[in-house]
Design an enzyme around this catalytic site. Structure first.
Site, PDB file in Angstrom:
ATOM      1  N   LYS A   9       0.968  -1.311   0.135  1.00 39.06           N
ATOM      2  CA  LYS A   9      -0.124   0.347  -0.172  1.00 39.06           C
ATOM      3  C   LYS A   9       0.824   1.607  -0.029  1.00 39.06           C
ATOM      4  O   LYS A   9       1.949   1.207   0.280  1.00 39.06           O
ATOM      5  CB  LYS A   9      -0.609  -0.093   1.233  1.00 39.06           C
ATOM      6  CG  LYS A   9      -2.172  -1.097   1.380  1.00 39.06           C
ATOM      7  CD  LYS A   9      -2.920  -1.206   2.125  1.00 39.06           C
ATOM      8  CE  LYS A   9      -4.066  -2.001   1.744  1.00 39.06           C
ATOM      9  NZ  LYS A   9      -5.307  -2.470   3.532  1.00 39.06           N
ATOM     10  N   TYR A  49     -12.445  -1.139  -3.800  1.00 38.64           N
ATOM     11  CA  TYR A  49     -12.817  -1.664  -2.142  1.00 38.64           C
ATOM     12  C   TYR A  49     -14.622  -1.216  -2.250  1.00 38.64           C
ATOM     13  O   TYR A  49     -15.152  -0.937  -1.016  1.00 38.64           O
ATOM     14  CB  TYR A  49     -12.178  -0.321  -1.198  1.00 38.64           C
ATOM     15  CG  TYR A  49     -10.813  -0.807  -1.185  1.00 38.64           C
ATOM     16  CD1 TYR A  49     -10.744  -1.882  -0.220  1.00 38.64           C
ATOM     17  CD2 TYR A  49      -9.624  -0.070  -1.843  1.00 38.64           C
ATOM     18  CE1 TYR A  49      -9.981  -2.446   0.349  1.00 38.64           C
ATOM     19  CE2 TYR A  49      -8.586  -0.136  -0.785  1.00 38.64           C
ATOM     20  CZ  TYR A  49      -8.369  -2.117  -0.134  1.00 38.64           C
ATOM     21  OH  TYR A  49      -6.854  -2.183   0.792  1.00 38.64           O
ATOM     22  N   ASN A 112      -2.290  -0.272   6.785  1.00 38.14           N
ATOM     23  CA  ASN A 112      -1.407  -1.434   7.755  1.00 38.14           C
ATOM     24  C   ASN A 112      -1.159  -2.021   6.614  1.00 38.14           C
ATOM     25  O   ASN A 112      -0.351  -3.015   6.026  1.00 38.14           O
ATOM     26  CB  ASN A 112      -2.874  -2.196   8.087  1.00 38.14           C
ATOM     27  CG  ASN A 112      -3.887  -2.161   7.275  1.00 38.14           C
ATOM     28  OD1 ASN A 112      -3.091  -1.981   6.367  1.00 38.14           O
ATOM     29  ND2 ASN A 112      -4.959  -2.829   7.294  1.00 38.14           N
ATOM     30  N   HIS A 115      -1.751  -4.950   1.471  1.00 38.69           N
ATOM     31  CA  HIS A 115      -3.202  -5.722   1.349  1.00 38.69           C
ATOM     32  C   HIS A 115      -3.495  -7.378   0.899  1.00 38.69           C
ATOM     33  O   HIS A 115      -1.790  -7.780   0.347  1.00 38.69           O
ATOM     34  CB  HIS A 115      -4.031  -5.265  -0.264  1.00 38.69           C
ATOM     35  CG  HIS A 115      -5.169  -5.893  -0.293  1.00 38.69           C
ATOM     36  ND1 HIS A 115      -6.286  -5.544  -0.055  1.00 38.69           N
ATOM     37  CD2 HIS A 115      -5.534  -6.809  -1.703  1.00 38.69           C
ATOM     38  CE1 HIS A 115      -7.130  -7.080  -0.565  1.00 38.69           C
ATOM     39  NE2 HIS A 115      -6.500  -7.381  -1.871  1.00 38.69           N
ATOM     40  N   GLU A 126      -9.650  -9.764  -8.555  1.00 40.81           N
ATOM     41  CA  GLU A 126      -8.471  -8.479  -7.678  1.00 40.81           C
ATOM     42  C   GLU A 126      -7.166  -8.427  -8.486  1.00 40.81           C
ATOM     43  O   GLU A 126      -6.784  -7.604  -8.830  1.00 40.81           O
ATOM     44  CB  GLU A 126      -7.951  -8.917  -6.707  1.00 40.81           C
ATOM     45  CG  GLU A 126      -9.780  -8.453  -5.241  1.00 40.81           C
ATOM     46  CD  GLU A 126      -8.991  -8.921  -4.110  1.00 40.81           C
ATOM     47  OE1 GLU A 126      -9.750  -8.534  -3.082  1.00 40.81           O
ATOM     48  OE2 GLU A 126      -8.168  -8.755  -3.426  1.00 40.81           O
TER      49      GLU A 126
HETATM   50  N1  UDP Z   1      -9.276   0.115   7.028  1.00 40.80           N
HETATM   51  C1  UDP Z   1      -9.380   0.965   7.889  1.00 40.80           C
HETATM   52  N2  UDP Z   1     -10.769   1.281   9.341  1.00 40.80           N
HETATM   53  C2  UDP Z   1     -11.160  -0.169   9.338  1.00 40.80           C
HETATM   54  C3  UDP Z   1     -11.235  -1.144   8.756  1.00 40.80           C
HETATM   55  C4  UDP Z   1     -10.545  -1.525   7.697  1.00 40.80           C
HETATM   56  O1  UDP Z   1      -9.656   2.110   8.084  1.00 40.80           O
HETATM   57  O2  UDP Z   1     -12.262   0.300  10.497  1.00 40.80           O
HETATM   58  C5  UDP Z   1      -8.605  -0.476   6.003  1.00 40.80           C
HETATM   59  C6  UDP Z   1      -7.347  -0.896   6.445  1.00 40.80           C
HETATM   60  O3  UDP Z   1      -6.441  -0.531   5.472  1.00 40.80           O
HETATM   61  C7  UDP Z   1      -7.753  -2.196   5.090  1.00 40.80           C
HETATM   62  C8  UDP Z   1      -8.647  -1.833   4.473  1.00 40.80           C
HETATM   63  O4  UDP Z   1      -9.779  -0.850   5.052  1.00 40.80           O
HETATM   64  O5  UDP Z   1      -6.936  -3.325   5.609  1.00 40.80           O
HETATM   65  C9  UDP Z   1     -10.010  -2.542   3.866  1.00 40.80           C
HETATM   66  O6  UDP Z   1     -10.635  -3.800   5.098  1.00 40.80           O
HETATM   67  P1  UDP Z   1     -10.733  -5.049   5.293  1.00 40.80           P
HETATM   68  O7  UDP Z   1     -11.831  -5.719   6.520  1.00 40.80           O
HETATM   69  O8  UDP Z   1     -11.041  -5.376   3.829  1.00 40.80           O
HETATM   70  O9  UDP Z   1      -9.417  -5.595   5.514  1.00 40.80           O
HETATM   71  P2  UDP Z   1      -8.276  -6.443   5.309  1.00 40.80           P
HETATM   72  O10 UDP Z   1      -9.169  -7.874   4.334  1.00 40.80           O
HETATM   73  O11 UDP Z   1      -7.662  -5.608   4.612  1.00 40.80           O
HETATM   74  O12 UDP Z   1      -7.920  -6.998   6.294  1.00 40.80           O
HETATM   75 MG    MG Z   2     -10.236  -7.339   2.798  1.00 43.44          MG
END
Ligand code: UDP
Ligand code: MG
Length: 138
Positions: A9, A49, A112, A115, A126
């Site tokens: 990211k 997203y 974080n 992805h 994707e």
């Molecule tokens: N994210 C965020 N706040 C939250 C949850 C998710 O900013 O409370 C962001 C974070 O960068 C995350 C992305 O949105 O990786 C997509 O969320 P998802 O629940 O799909 O998490 P992932 O699959 O990346 O673990």
């Molecule tokens: Mg996700």
């Protein structure tokens, strides 16, 4: 063999962690099968997203994901989707297991670092999103 999609990211690129993360990924026996560097447009980030549209974190997530270049990567390994989610760690670094990418490197739940696709079906979608000529995989 299975394929999954990782994205290093914008925070990862900005913090110059891409080499460390690719080293981590390779040392866990994933093959870096294809790699690009690009900056997502707002439209592209919104499409990628779209499942999170309406959530409170959606707009700041789009802002973050379009803030600078990122590196989408196709990874190849047996059971790649689940294996990569395991080394990636939980979305929230405070819930991520020791030794995972997010536990080691994430700054916040949003920033974080990496992805990872969450299912084989989504991995195929994707991968097609970032590598449209990889139709051999879908
Ligand atoms: N994210 C965020 N706040 C939250 C949850 C998710 O900013 O409370 C962001 C974070 O960068 C995350 C992305 O949105 O990786 C997509 O969320 P998802 O629940 O799909 O998490 P992932 O699959 O990346 O673990
Ligand atoms: Mg996700």
């Amino acid at each position: 063999m299975q394929y999954t999609l990782a994205i290093l990211k914008p925070d990862c690129v900005e913090r110059k962690l891409t080499g460390k993360i690719i080293d981590f990924i390779e040392s866990h026996d994933f093959e870096v099968f294809r790699l690009r560097k690009l900056q997502l447009t707002k439209k592209e980030a919104q499409a990628f997203y779209s499942m999170h549209k309406g959530r409170d974190f959606y707009e700041p997530l789009i802002e973050f994901m379009t803030s600078g270049p990122c590196l989408p990567i196709i990874l190849k390994k047996d059971n790649a989707v689940d294996a990569f989610r395991e080394v990636l760690g939980a979305t929230d670094l405070n819930k991520a297991a020791d030794g995972t990418i997010r536990k080691l490197y994430a700054e916040t739940i949003r920033r974080n670092v990496v992805h990872g696709s969450d299912s084989d079906e989504n991995a195929k979608k994707e991968i097609a999103f970032f590598f449209p000529t990889m139709n051999i995989l879908v």
